[in-house]
Design a protein around this motif. Structure first.
Motif: not given
Length: 509
Positions: A280-291
């Motif tokens: 199982l390969l699971w890809i995501t992000g830690d939070n949104g972009p640093w505006a």
């Protein structure tokens, strides 16, 4: 040691035999247990709109888009917090910051980290027979915190730009206040600093080499494996290999996004070659972009947080607006996760912990409560039901760190506090408390532009439900076996391979 997750170093991912150049993972006479390998890849500051499969304007993620066509894309997937340390602590524990003790970021000089009485995903899976590795953000091979928290000789692209490490004991440049020049960024292998300052332009290649070597050797070991990769992409400073000769001809952010996409694609290729049917390969992000990083920040897609931006400030990273915590997410497992599938289930990074444990046939740690769900049925295409309720912790823009004052209930979202993070123009939105919360209908208003009228039947129907679920979770946390992180600081714990040298210079790799 002032590392982001001290617990990970000491117990959470302690890997007997995992010393390069060779990994001694062989088990004589044993064959692989019928448990899936699990690879978790976590991008840093990647916006929901940075994935082309999510947002047609993005053209730089061909490998990730291909993975989306071969697996499942989650369009309502959320980080557990809108800033780094608490988001990652929640991934490793399946618990919100008010439970695991990590409510805001650690510093270079932090004495503590993830509390030692918290149990990490690696610990649980090790007990289930897994061999585990972490590459990238905190342990085994990687940098111990965000890669802007130390100077380098190759500073990369940042806004405002930061100077390179000083080369001698002369007068240092007067740095911007967000720059670090008193200590160089270290690269660790296990507990040893192997390069300081790290060469950012070669970091992605090193991560890839270590990940590929681990997958190869773990795949032939007869044991299932867990690999967690915390990428430096897409956090500033952006380092593109090779550096752009003319940054004006191509945005550094786009080039860095393409580099990250290529790295992930190569890891997927290695998984396909070595263990395709059982990984199982699971890809995501830690939070949104640093505006506040302007053109060096990513895209929130359609989640503009317009109510907040009209008040001032950013509605992305550090905020509880959708742009701060709704993140791209993909799952890939040929033969198990259906291909070219889109899930609208309300899911969270908190779900990775209980789902991975269930797939491994292990049990959740006792004597504590968890905020994630086992979403195996969603992964396998048999359900579109995720959470009914999610809580988005205060993450720096407004309110007490970790406080639960933003509530997602089905397709409604209630704010008891609002505030904008620092925006590209330098503005910040004022903190505002709302005794009667702002409530948005995300189904009709993904941009969070206009809250429901407080006197409307819809508002009056939702309000008591929000009040009840918030009171219930706060009581549950009060009754739980919760931890408290040590946020004290001591300059003596700053990582340094050679205190006698300017900016701590050493290189052993």
């Amino acid at each position: 040691m002032g590392w982001l997750f001290l617990k990970v170093l000491l117990a959470g991912m302690t890997f007997s035999g995992l010393l390069y150049p060779l990994l001694d993972l062989s088990i004589s006479g044993k064959t692989r247990a019928p448990k899936p390998n699990i690879v978790i890849i976590l991008a840093d500051d990647m916006g929901w709109g940075d994935l082309g499969a999510n947002w047609a304007e993005t053209k730089d993620t061909t490998n990730l888009d291909k993975m989306a066509s071969e697996g499942m894309r989650f369009v309502d997937f959320h980080a557990a917090a809108s800033t780094c340390s608490p988001s990652r602590a929640s991934l490793l524990t399946g618990r919100l910051g008010l439970r695991n003790g990590v409510t805001h970021n650690f510093a270079v000089t932090s004495v503590g980290g993830l509390p030692l009485n918290e149990t990490t995903l690696a610990e649980v899976l090790q007990q289930a027979g897994y061999v585990t590795a972490m590459i990238g953000f905190d342990y085994y091979f990687g940098i111990p915190y965000s890669h802007d928290m130390g100077c380098t000789d190759t500073p990369g692209y940042n806004y405002p730009p930061c100077p390179a490490c000083p080369q001698s004991d002369g007068l240092w440049r007067n740095p911007e206040r967000d720059c670090y020049t008193d200590v160089a960024l270290p690269l660790y292998e296990n507990l040893n600093i192997v390069e300081q300052p790290v060469n950012l332009s070669g970091l992605a290649r090193k991560y890839l080499e270590k990940a590929v070597a681990f997958i190869e050797q773990a795949s032939t070991s007869g044991r299932p494996f867990l690999l967690y990769m915390g990428l430096a992409h897409m956090h500033v400073p952006l380092s593109v290999t090779p550096p752009l000769e003319n940054p004006g001809s191509q945005r550094p952010y786009r080039a860095s996004l393409q580099e990250m996409d290529s790295l992930v694609g190569q890891i997927k290729d290695k998984v396909d070659h070595m263990a395709k049917e059982n990984t199982l390969l699971w890809i995501t992000g830690d939070n949104g972009p640093w505006a506040q990083k302007c053109e060096l920040a990513g895209s929130v897609g359609p989640f503009f947080g317009l109510w907040q931006t009209h008040q001032g400030g950013s509605s992305a990273k550090q905020t509880t607006w959708e742009g701060g915590h709704r993140v791209p997410a993909l799952a890939y497992w040929p033969g198990r996760v259906p291909a070219n599938a889109t899930s609208t289930a309300l899911l969270s990074m908190l779900d990775i912990f209980p789902t991975a444990i269930a797939l491994a046939g292990a049990s959740l740690p006792p004597n504590r409560n968890f905020d994630g769900l086992d979403v195996s049925e969603v992964l396998f295409g048999r359900s579109q039901v995720g959470h009914r309720v999610l809580f988005h912790p205060n993450s720096g823009a407004a309110g007490e760190y970790g406080g639960l004052q933003t509530v997602r209930l089905d397709h409604h979202k209630a704010f008891y506090i609002t505030g904008g993070a620092k925006a590209c123009d330098g503005s910040t939105g004022p903190e505002q408390l709302h005794a009667s919360p702002l409530i948005f209908n995300l189904e009709d208003d993904a941009a969070e532009a206009a809250p429901l009228q407080r006197g409307s039947p819809e508002y009056q129907a939702v309000l008591p439900k929000v009040t009840r679920v918030l009171a219930d979770v706060l009581q549950d946390i009060a009754d739980d076996n919760s931890s408290r992180a040590d946020y004290s600081q001591d300059p003596s714990v700053t990582p340094c391979c050679s205190p006698s040298q300017i900016a701590c210079r050493c290189q052993t790799v």
